[in-house]
Design a protein around this motif. Structure first.
Motif, PDB file in Angstrom:
ATOM      1  N   ARG A 135       0.809  -1.213   0.000  1.00  0.00           N
ATOM      2  CA  ARG A 135       0.000   0.000   0.000  1.00  0.00           C
ATOM      3  C   ARG A 135       0.847   1.270   0.000  1.00  0.00           C
ATOM      4  O   ARG A 135       0.311   2.370   0.071  1.00  0.00           O
ATOM      5  N   GLU A 166      -4.032   5.679   7.445  1.00  0.00           N
ATOM      6  CA  GLU A 166      -4.927   4.533   7.258  1.00  0.00           C
ATOM      7  C   GLU A 166      -4.933   3.697   8.524  1.00  0.00           C
ATOM      8  O   GLU A 166      -3.888   3.440   9.120  1.00  0.00           O
ATOM      9  N   ASP A 199      -5.591   0.087  10.138  1.00  0.00           N
ATOM     10  CA  ASP A 199      -5.672  -1.341   9.835  1.00  0.00           C
ATOM     11  C   ASP A 199      -5.703  -2.089  11.162  1.00  0.00           C
ATOM     12  O   ASP A 199      -5.269  -1.564  12.196  1.00  0.00           O
ATOM     13  N   GLY A 238      -8.559   0.095   6.297  1.00  0.00           N
ATOM     14  CA  GLY A 238      -7.839  -0.379   5.118  1.00  0.00           C
ATOM     15  C   GLY A 238      -7.924  -1.882   4.935  1.00  0.00           C
ATOM     16  O   GLY A 238      -8.380  -2.378   3.910  1.00  0.00           O
TER      17      GLY A 238
END
Length: 326
Positions: A163, A248, A250, A268
Motif C-alpha cells: 500500500r 490509514e 488497519d 484499510g
C-alpha cells in the motif's frame, strides 16, 4: 419413535404438498436443535482465557466452543481474567473441580506455567489456544490452536508495503501480552518503513483514543495505524479524524464493525485469525482425544490464520460477522 420421525409422519398424513413437506422439515429441524450428535459421556471441558471484559473477539471464540460442545455432548465452562495471576487462579479452580479437559491461553506464560503443569500432572488433557504457541508443548499441552503471531505481523508489514506506507504505529492494548509483542515485532521485521510501538490501556477506551490522537498530532508523518484487536479499530478511526490525520487504520481480527469499516473504506484491511474456529476446534479436539486418543497434526500447532481481509472480502464475510461467527 424419535421426534424427528414423528414430525415426518405427521407431515405425510397431512398431505404431500410442497408446503406440507417444508413445514415437516422445519419441525424436524426444530426437534433436533439442542441435541448432541454423539452419545459419549457428558464430560466437562473448561476454557480459561486472558480476555478483558467486553472483548468481542472472545465472544466469537466462545460461540465456536459452545457450538462444538453442544455437538459433542460436552458441558462447557468458561472463565477469564486479563491478569495472569488471576487467570492462573481460575485454572486452579477448574483443576479442583476435576474437569475432564482444559483449554487455556498463554498470553502471560510465566503466570501460567506452574498451574498448567498441575493440570497435566492431575491427568487433565490441556490444549492451548490463541496465545502461547512457543510455550505450549514445553508446558505439556497436547497441541496449540491459533495463528503464528510473528507470521501474522509479517503479513501486515507486507500488506503495508503493498500500500506504499512509510511510517506506522503499532498500538499494543495489553501490557505483558507476549503475543502482542510478537505481532508488532513481525510488522517491524517485514515492513520497509518505520514502525513505532504505542502502549495504551485497553480497558480504558477513551484513554486509547486520546493516546492515539496525541501520537498522530505529534507526528504528521505517520500514515498507518495498526491496532491489535477489532474493538480498537473504530476508536483509532475516531482518533485519526480528531487529529486531522489521513493515516490509514488497519487491524488484527474481525468483527461486525470491522467488516462495515472495510466496506465503507474507513478501515484499510484486517488480519483474521478466525476466533470461531479456535474455540470450535479446541473443544472438538479435546473430545476426539478423550473419545479416541486422536490428536490432529500429531501435536503440532493447528493454524487458523492469518488471512488478510480487504474491502473486496468484507461483503462476503459481513453476513458471518453479523451473526457473530467471524
Amino acid at each position: 419413535m424419535s421426534a424427528v420421525v414423528a414430525a415426518v409422519l405427521v407431515a405425510t398424513v397431512a398431505g404431500c404438498s410442497s408446503t406440507g413437506g417444508k413445514r415437516a422439515e422445519e419441525r424436524a429441524a426444530k426437534a433436533a436443535q439442542g441435541r448432541a450428535a454423539v452419545d459419549t459421556p457428558r464430560w466437562t471441558f473448561a476454557m480459561v482465557t486472558h480476555s478483558g471484559d467486553g472483548d468481542t473477539f472472545w465472544d466469537i471464540v466462545q460461540k465456536g466452543a459452545k457450538q462444538a460442545a453442544q455437538k459433542d455432548n460436552i458441558n462447557f465452562v468458561y472463565a477469564h481474567d486479563v491478569e495472569g495471576n488471576k487467570q492462573a487462579q481460575d485454572v486452579q479452580a477448574m483443576i479442583d473441580q476435576k474437569v475432564d479437559g482444559l483449554i487455556v491461553t498463554l498470553a502471560k506464560p510465566d503466570a501460567m506455567k506452574d498451574v498448567v503443569a498441575k493440570a497435566v500432572k492431575a491427568g487433565i488433557p490441556v490444549i492451548t489456544v490463541n496465545s502461547g504457541e512457543n510455550k505450549s508443548k514445553e508446558f505439556g499441552a497436547l497441541t496449540h490452536i491459533g495463528q503464528d503471531e510473528s507470521v501474522a505481523g509479517e503479513a501486515v508489514g507486507d500488506e503495508l508495503n503493498k500500500r506504499g506506507k512509510k511510517k506506522a504505529v503499532c498500538v499494543l492494548h495489553e501490557q505483558g501480552n507476549v503475543g502482542h509483542e510478537e505481532r508488532c515485532a513481525g510488522v517491524k521485521k517485514s515492513f520497509k518503513g518505520d514502525v513505532e510501538n504505542l502502549y495504551v490501556e485497553g480497558t480504558n477506551m477513551p484513554g486509547v483514543q486520546s493516546s492515539i490522537e496525541a501520537k498522530l498530532q505529534a507526528d504528521k508523518d505517520i500514515d498507518a495505524v495498526v491496532t491489535l484487536g477489532a474493538p480498537f479499530a473504530p476508536t483509532a478511526v475516531k482518533a485519526a479524524q480528531q487529529a486531522g490525520s489521513k493515516a490509514e487504520v488497519d487491524t488484527f481480527d474481525l468483527n461486525e464493525k470491522v467488516a462495515k469499516g472495510l466496506q465503507d473504506g474507513s478501515l484499510g484491511f484486517a488480519v483474521d485469525q478466525d476466533p470461531y474456529l479456535q474455540g470450535y476446534e479446541a473443544v472438538d479436539l479435546l473430545w476426539l482425544y478423550r473419545y479416541n486418543r486422536d490428536m490432529l497434526g500429531g501435536g503440532r500447532p493447528v493454524l487458523t490464520g492469518p488471512q488478510i481481509v480487504t474491502k473486496d472480502d468484507a461483503k462476503t464475510l459481513a453476513e458471518f460477522a453479523k451473526r457473530g461467527t467471524r
